[in-house]
Design a protein around this motif. Structure first.
Motif, mmCIF file in Angstrom:
data_model
loop_
_atom_site.group_PDB
_atom_site.id
_atom_site.type_symbol
_atom_site.label_atom_id
_atom_site.label_comp_id
_atom_site.label_asym_id
_atom_site.label_seq_id
_atom_site.Cartn_x
_atom_site.Cartn_y
_atom_site.Cartn_z
ATOM 1 N N VAL A 163 -0.498 -38.287 -38.827
ATOM 2 C CA VAL A 163 -1.541 -37.711 -38.163
ATOM 3 C C VAL A 163 -0.593 -37.040 -36.034
ATOM 4 C CG1 VAL A 163 -2.046 -39.907 -36.861
ATOM 5 C CG2 VAL A 163 -3.710 -37.998 -37.484
ATOM 6 N N SER A 164 -0.186 -37.915 -35.726
ATOM 7 C CA SER A 164 0.263 -37.619 -34.273
ATOM 8 C C SER A 164 0.850 -35.941 -34.590
ATOM 9 C CB SER A 164 1.164 -38.515 -33.796
ATOM 10 O OG SER A 164 2.152 -38.504 -33.625
ATOM 11 N N LEU A 165 1.172 -35.715 -35.738
ATOM 12 C CA LEU A 165 2.063 -34.201 -35.709
ATOM 13 C C LEU A 165 0.776 -32.850 -35.552
ATOM 14 C CD1 LEU A 165 5.016 -35.001 -37.640
ATOM 15 C CD2 LEU A 165 4.659 -34.838 -34.963
ATOM 16 N N ARG A 166 -0.568 -33.166 -36.409
ATOM 17 C CA ARG A 166 -1.340 -32.119 -35.927
ATOM 18 C C ARG A 166 -1.370 -31.266 -34.929
ATOM 19 N NH1 ARG A 166 -5.874 -32.708 -39.903
ATOM 20 N NH2 ARG A 166 -5.654 -34.872 -40.814
ATOM 21 N N LYS A 167 -1.966 -31.471 -33.778
ATOM 22 C CA LYS A 167 -1.757 -30.373 -32.878
ATOM 23 C C LYS A 167 -0.347 -29.233 -33.344
ATOM 24 C CE LYS A 167 -5.261 -32.852 -29.747
ATOM 25 N NZ LYS A 167 -5.227 -32.863 -28.291
ATOM 26 N N LYS A 168 0.538 -30.389 -33.270
ATOM 27 C CA LYS A 168 1.577 -29.064 -34.028
ATOM 28 C C LYS A 168 1.931 -28.746 -34.560
ATOM 29 C CE LYS A 168 4.862 -32.462 -30.385
ATOM 30 N NZ LYS A 168 4.962 -31.980 -29.549
ATOM 31 N N LEU A 169 1.140 -29.616 -35.438
ATOM 32 C CA LEU A 169 1.331 -28.062 -37.010
ATOM 33 C C LEU A 169 0.113 -26.753 -36.800
ATOM 34 C CD1 LEU A 169 0.956 -31.289 -39.420
ATOM 35 C CD2 LEU A 169 2.967 -29.283 -39.366
ATOM 36 N N GLU A 170 -0.954 -27.387 -35.967
ATOM 37 C CA GLU A 170 -2.026 -26.380 -35.928
ATOM 38 C C GLU A 170 -1.422 -24.763 -34.853
ATOM 39 O OE1 GLU A 170 -5.243 -28.434 -34.517
ATOM 40 O OE2 GLU A 170 -5.843 -29.473 -36.701
ATOM 41 N N ARG A 171 -0.557 -25.504 -33.853
ATOM 42 C CA ARG A 171 -0.174 -24.422 -33.258
ATOM 43 C C ARG A 171 0.769 -23.328 -34.155
ATOM 44 N NH1 ARG A 171 2.702 -27.222 -28.905
ATOM 45 N NH2 ARG A 171 0.393 -28.672 -29.294
ATOM 46 N N LEU A 172 1.759 -23.674 -35.149
ATOM 47 C CA LEU A 172 2.656 -22.763 -35.921
ATOM 48 C C LEU A 172 1.593 -22.523 -37.135
ATOM 49 C CD1 LEU A 172 5.487 -24.959 -36.405
ATOM 50 C CD2 LEU A 172 5.644 -23.685 -35.381
ATOM 51 N N LEU A 173 0.538 -23.278 -37.370
ATOM 52 C CA LEU A 173 -0.137 -22.387 -38.259
ATOM 53 C C LEU A 173 -1.274 -21.526 -38.346
ATOM 54 C CD1 LEU A 173 -0.341 -25.580 -41.136
ATOM 55 C CD2 LEU A 173 0.779 -24.285 -41.080
ATOM 56 N N ILE A 174 -1.623 -20.905 -36.838
ATOM 57 C CA ILE A 174 -2.483 -19.878 -36.531
ATOM 58 C C ILE A 174 -1.678 -18.918 -37.314
ATOM 59 C CG2 ILE A 174 -4.149 -19.251 -34.211
ATOM 60 C CD1 ILE A 174 -3.005 -21.982 -33.156
#
Length: 175
Positions: A163-174
């Protein structure tokens, strides 16, 4: 080894995406076969009898939430750490599905360290060395987040919850 010389990080990531491995079904695939248009891959060495095993639930949540946005999660069962993954590939798949509802792809058991380390993990360790630059994976549930558009590889320790990877994932998936 792979990154030395004229090879760029982007080229190394392309090799990573094309490195074959076997799914628990026995099919030989590479990451591009699973999702050629993925924006990010989260690759995790897993084990069924580890204190971090409940992270399967968080990995499945990420997979369910971000799959349509371009994330692929793949679990790579490994028995190298205190023999915490002793079962057969079938046993591992069944355990993951029944206990945690895992629907993301699982590979056959692999080694992540040593002479028999799977080439995918040898390359991941080179692209994202561990603490103090050490290449070895220290324990189950080490996570590698591969960004395809920015040619990035980030490594996360076993205690880092999915769950702590969400912000990093969102940056990559934009988009």
């Amino acid at each position: 080894m792979i990154l030395r010389g004229s090879s760029s990080k982007a080229e190394a990531i392309q090799r990573l995406l094309q490195t074959p491995f076997r799914l628990v079904s026995g099919a030989s695939v590479c990451l591009l076969d699973i999702a050629p248009d993925a924006k990010a891959y989260l690759l995790v060495n897993t084990a069924s009898r580890c204190g971090f095993t409940p992270q399967y639930e968080g990995l499945e949540e990420l997979w369910q939430f971000y799959q349509e946005k371009g994330l692929v999660v793949v679990g790579f069962p490994c028995n190298q750490f205190n023999h915490q993954e002793p079962g057969s590939n079938h046993d591992i798949e069944r355990f993951c599905q029944v206990r945690f509802g895992v629907s993301f792809p699982l590979s056959c058991k692999v080694d992540v360290n040593g002479k028999e380390a799977h080439p995918l993990f040898s390359l991941l360790k080179e692209l994202a060395p561990g603490l103090l630059g050490g290449p070895s994976i220290k324990w189950n549930f080490t996570k590698f987040l591969v960004g395809t558009r920015d040619a990035s590889v980030q490594r996360f320790a076993p205690w880092v919850k999915p769950v702590s990877l969400r912000k990093k994932l969102e940056r990559l998936l934009i988009c």
